[in-house]
Design an enzyme around this catalytic site. Structure first.
Site, mmCIF file in Angstrom:
data_model
loop_
_atom_site.group_PDB
_atom_site.id
_atom_site.type_symbol
_atom_site.label_atom_id
_atom_site.label_comp_id
_atom_site.label_asym_id
_atom_site.label_seq_id
_atom_site.Cartn_x
_atom_site.Cartn_y
_atom_site.Cartn_z
ATOM 1 N N ASP A 103 54.272 20.358 31.884
ATOM 2 C CA ASP A 103 55.062 20.990 32.727
ATOM 3 C C ASP A 103 55.432 20.025 33.902
ATOM 4 O O ASP A 103 54.413 19.300 34.337
ATOM 5 C CB ASP A 103 54.199 22.072 33.664
ATOM 6 C CG ASP A 103 54.306 23.532 32.693
ATOM 7 O OD1 ASP A 103 54.852 23.599 31.804
ATOM 8 O OD2 ASP A 103 53.653 24.520 33.257
ATOM 9 N N HIS A 156 58.850 22.747 37.905
ATOM 10 C CA HIS A 156 58.865 23.838 37.021
ATOM 11 C C HIS A 156 58.637 24.969 38.223
ATOM 12 O O HIS A 156 58.935 26.165 37.943
ATOM 13 C CB HIS A 156 57.673 23.874 35.965
ATOM 14 C CG HIS A 156 57.673 25.121 35.261
ATOM 15 N ND1 HIS A 156 58.679 26.029 34.835
ATOM 16 C CD2 HIS A 156 56.453 25.767 34.852
ATOM 17 C CE1 HIS A 156 58.230 26.946 33.890
ATOM 18 N NE2 HIS A 156 57.060 26.968 34.283
ATOM 19 N N GLU A 211 50.114 21.692 28.026
ATOM 20 C CA GLU A 211 50.068 23.335 27.260
ATOM 21 C C GLU A 211 50.294 23.249 25.936
ATOM 22 O O GLU A 211 51.130 22.506 25.167
ATOM 23 C CB GLU A 211 50.844 24.164 28.188
ATOM 24 C CG GLU A 211 50.406 24.458 29.508
ATOM 25 C CD GLU A 211 51.286 25.103 30.494
ATOM 26 O OE1 GLU A 211 50.844 25.715 31.580
ATOM 27 O OE2 GLU A 211 52.527 25.189 30.157
#
Length: 210
Positions: free
Chosen positions: A56, A60, A173
């Site tokens: 990210d 974002h 992630e």
């Protein structure tokens, strides 16, 4: 010296990979075949930048945050520690202060025993509001998780994302740690230089330090 081969900790991008509900699915097709061109196959893909293993960018969740092409690549290359916190529903200072994190710059958290990638998980481990301040105290600049997000699927405030960003901690992630033992590794998880983007898929790999 033990086996120091690189370990792929990325989710493969397949046409049936599970994506965030409502997000753009991943599709790869051949635009032109070798038979058609007489020389080469040419493929194309469509995807959300948050599909599979990805980072990210602060943009974002923050209109004024850094975009992917503005991030320092050094954040995503270097030594990392893998810690097993399987079974925790939430992770923050309370769950991590028992681990030795001295000198750690990149922390990768194993929160589950693995899952199939073709279905988006109904439940996954999320992070407390105090995660950012705790990691900053430890000098950690990158947090990796095997979940699809650091916040719950229905979160609108994105507390963990903001906590991390406010404390200079970047986010990786959907890593795959099911076959990775806790310990110290070299990490490479470089985002693509997509100008203006809020995230990017990565090919994340680990190599044991010893």
């Amino acid at each position: 010296m033990g086996n120091r081969k690189w370990i792929d900790i990325s989710q493969p991008l397949t046409n049936d990979i599970g994506v965030w509900p409502g997000d753009t699915p991943f599709t790869f097709t051949l635009s032109f075949t070798k038979e058609q061109t007489g020389s080469v196959n040419i493929g194309q893909f469509t995807t959300s930048v948050h599909t599979g293993t990805h980072v990210d960018a602060p943009y974002h969740f923050d209109e004024n945050g850094e975009k992917i092409h503005e991030l320092d690549v050094n954040i995503y290359i270097g030594t990392a520690r893998v810690v097993d916190v399987t079974g925790c529903d939430m992770i923050g200072r309370e769950e991590l202060e028992c681990f030795d994190l001295d000198g750690v710059e990149r922390l990768l958290l194993k929160t589950s025993d693995g899952r199939g990638i073709s279905r988006f998980p109904e439940k996954f481990t999320v992070f407390r509001k105090n995660i950012g301040s705790f990691l900053k105290e430890k000098g950690i600049r990158l947090l990796g998780t095997d979940g699809p997000s650091v916040d719950a699927i229905d979160s609108k405030t994105m507390d963990a994302h903001h906590s991390l960003n406010d404390n200079g901690v970047y986010i990786l992630e959907n890593i795959v740690l099911s076959e990775v033992e806790p310990g110290d590794y070299e990490l490479i998880a470089l985002p693509l230089a997509i100008e203006g983007a809020d995230g990017s898929p990565v090919r994340a790999v680990l190599r044991p330090l010893a």
